[in-house]
Design a protein around this motif. Structure first.
Motif, PDB file in Angstrom:
ATOM      1  N   THR B 110       0.847  -1.202   0.000  1.00 42.70           N
ATOM      2  CA  THR B 110       0.000   0.000   0.000  1.00 42.70           C
ATOM      3  C   THR B 110       0.877   1.245   0.000  1.00 42.70           C
ATOM      4  O   THR B 110       0.632   2.194  -0.774  1.00 42.70           O
ATOM      5  CB  THR B 110      -0.905   0.030   1.251  1.00 42.70           C
ATOM      6  N   ALA B 111       1.891   1.218   0.870  1.00 47.07           N
ATOM      7  CA  ALA B 111       2.776   2.385   0.946  1.00 47.07           C
ATOM      8  C   ALA B 111       3.438   2.627  -0.397  1.00 47.07           C
ATOM      9  O   ALA B 111       3.535   3.763  -0.881  1.00 47.07           O
ATOM     10  CB  ALA B 111       3.826   2.164   2.022  1.00 47.07           C
ATOM     11  N   SER B 113       2.376   1.732  -3.387  1.00 40.46           N
ATOM     12  CA  SER B 113       1.459   2.228  -4.424  1.00 40.46           C
ATOM     13  C   SER B 113       1.141   3.700  -4.195  1.00 40.46           C
ATOM     14  O   SER B 113       1.087   4.496  -5.140  1.00 40.46           O
ATOM     15  CB  SER B 113       0.196   1.391  -4.453  1.00 40.46           C
ATOM     16  N   LYS B 114       0.964   4.066  -2.906  1.00 43.89           N
ATOM     17  CA  LYS B 114       0.685   5.465  -2.610  1.00 43.89           C
ATOM     18  C   LYS B 114       1.844   6.332  -3.073  1.00 43.89           C
ATOM     19  O   LYS B 114       1.667   7.380  -3.708  1.00 43.89           O
ATOM     20  CB  LYS B 114       0.499   5.621  -1.099  1.00 43.89           C
ATOM     21  N   ASN B 115       3.015   5.868  -2.760  1.00 44.78           N
ATOM     22  CA  ASN B 115       4.225   6.591  -3.119  1.00 44.78           C
ATOM     23  C   ASN B 115       4.335   6.746  -4.630  1.00 44.78           C
ATOM     24  O   ASN B 115       4.685   7.804  -5.144  1.00 44.78           O
ATOM     25  CB  ASN B 115       5.423   5.816  -2.579  1.00 44.78           C
ATOM     26  N   GLU B 117       1.957   6.749  -6.762  1.00 40.51           N
ATOM     27  CA  GLU B 117       0.999   7.704  -7.292  1.00 40.51           C
ATOM     28  C   GLU B 117       1.513   9.129  -7.146  1.00 40.51           C
ATOM     29  O   GLU B 117       1.289   9.985  -8.003  1.00 40.51           O
ATOM     30  CB  GLU B 117      -0.330   7.556  -6.549  1.00 40.51           C
ATOM     31  N   LYS B 118       2.170   9.354  -6.015  1.00 36.36           N
ATOM     32  CA  LYS B 118       2.603  10.711  -5.717  1.00 36.36           C
ATOM     33  C   LYS B 118       3.696  11.196  -6.654  1.00 36.36           C
ATOM     34  O   LYS B 118       3.657  12.298  -7.178  1.00 36.36           O
ATOM     35  CB  LYS B 118       3.116  10.758  -4.272  1.00 36.36           C
TER      36      LYS B 118
END
Lengths: 180, 247
Positions: B110-111, B113-115, B117-118
């Motif tokens: 999750t971390a 994927s979030k990263n 995206e950013k």
């Protein structure tokens, strides 16, 4: 000699009591102040003790969490904690006791090796925190953590019991106590 | 020694009364509502706390009650029980570890994927790393393919060698049988009557020839001719010295 037992008194309403045991009076007082500053829904009570056993006469509430504070710079503080441990009932170590080692940052001043306290904590199957209490920010963070742990130990967090704490606080890097 | 307890100043939850604290008249009514709400939440929270504490006391009582039947049990039973419980603990431990690992992995993904995206996909180190990893993976796959091919070749060669070995074995067997046959034939021939007769004849002839040789020798010696002078005669005399049985 009275042995300290958990759950031997009725809990106060919305009250969580922590007992800090250690020889460093000033540090303990500072830690207590930082804990009381924490934003917390429960009513906190912080008791400070230089050593155990506690005087039996005093009228004190149920103690939910004992934190043994060891200053790595003084051998006396370790010995004092070791002697105090004899006056604590075994059921306290089912999640309602913790060790806090301070002063590991300045290794040149250490007269107690880090491993000694790690082994002690493993022997009593209790979590061990490292924190330099002399530094304001670290103390605040540690106070926050202790308040959370205390709330769990006092039964103020529904669904989580103090029995869960030893396994939940174990990080994946440190091996299980049986392996040592 | 025990010091007097340091107590928190506020008994109520910190949020209570926050709305009306400033003393603004239009908000007083709303503040009272929020206060009532706060009290309700406080009561609910206290109920949850009491339930949890009751649960803890109950489990404590249960745990202390469990001790009594153990004293009645026999030693062996206790040992078996201990083993059972240990196994249970081990199982639970492994299950717990597995769950923790899974959770760790989920958190990590999750971390990540979030990263992802950013950050800007063109410039990120992560993408470069991933590309590098892909490249390396391709290389690894290629190398594996090569190694597989080589292994196949090796297997072929080994097969051929095995076949050759088998062929040579059969050939050697044939040769062996052939030799045995020859030997048998020879033995049969030697034992036959004809060969025996021929051998006897040969022996007789050799004896006769020896006698004749001796006779000629003696004749030459008796004639008192100087046989050593004439090379042809010398050769003849020396030839008569040969032992015929040694041929």
């Amino acid at each position: 000699m009275s042995v300290l037992r958990p759950l031997d008194k009725q809990p106060g309403l919305n009250t969580a009591t922590i007992l800090l045991v250690g020889t460093e009076d000033a540090l303990l007082q500072q830690l207590a102040d930082s804990m009381l500053k924490e934003d917390c829904a429960s009513e906190l009570r912080v008791h400070l003790a230089r050593s155990l056993p506690l005087p039996s006469s005093a009228n004190r509430p149920r103690i939910d969490l004992i934190v043994f504070v060891v200053n790595l710079h003084s051998k006396y503080s370790l010995r004092n904690v070791e002697e105090s441990l004899h006056h604590v009932d075994a059921t306290f170590f089912l999640g309602k006791a913790a060790f806090l080692a301070t002063g590991a940052g300045r290794e040149s001043h250490c007269s107690v090796h880090r491993n000694t306290i790690v082994k002690l904590a493993h022997t009593y199957r209790s979590p061990l925190f490292f924190c330099d209490l002399e530094i304001e920010d670290f103390r605040a963070t540690m106070a926050q953590r202790l308040v959370r742990v205390l709330q769990i130990c006092a039964g103020h967090v529904p669904g989580v019991s103090a029995l869960n704490l030893p396994s939940l606080l174990r990080s994946s890097e440190t091996p299980a106590p049986e392996d040592l | 020694m025990e010091m007097p307890p340091g107590e928190q100043a506020a008994t109520e939850p910190p949020d209570s009364g926050a709305g009306g604290g400033e003393g603004r008249p239009p908000q007083v009514a709303g503040a009272q509502e929020t206060r009532a709400e706060d009290r309700l939440t406080l009561l609910l929270r206290l109920r949850a706390q009491t339930k949890q504490q009751l649960l803890e006391y109950k489990s404590m009582v249960d745990a202390s009650e469990e001790k009594t039947p153990e004293q009645v049990m026999q030693d062996k039973q206790i040992e078996a029980k201990i083993e059972e419980l240990e196994n249970e603990i081990e199982e639970v431990k492994t299950a717990f570890e597995m769950k923790k690992l899974t959770i760790d992995r989920i958190q990590l993904s999750t971390a990540l994927s979030k990263n992802l995206e950013k950050i800007n996909p063109q410039t990120s180190v992560l993408m470069d790393n991933m590309k590098h990893i892909l490249k390396l993976n391709k290389l690894i796959m290629k190398s594996q393919q090569e190694s597989w091919d080589l292994e196949e070749k090796l297997l072929d060669v080994r097969k051929k060698r095995l076949q050759l070995k088998q062929a040579s074995e059969s050939k050697l067997l044939e040769i062996q049988t052939e030799k045995n046959k020859q030997k048998d034939d020879l033995a049969i021939m030697e034992n036959s009557d004809k060969i025996k007769a021929i051998k006897q004849n040969l022996q007789m002839e050799i004896q006769i020839t020896t006698v004749i040789q001796h006779m000629f020798q003696n004749l030459i010696l008796g004639s008192k001719a100087n046989w050593a002078e004439d090379p042809a005669l010398k050769e003849t005399v020396l030839q008569l010295e040969k032992n015929l049985t040694m041929i």
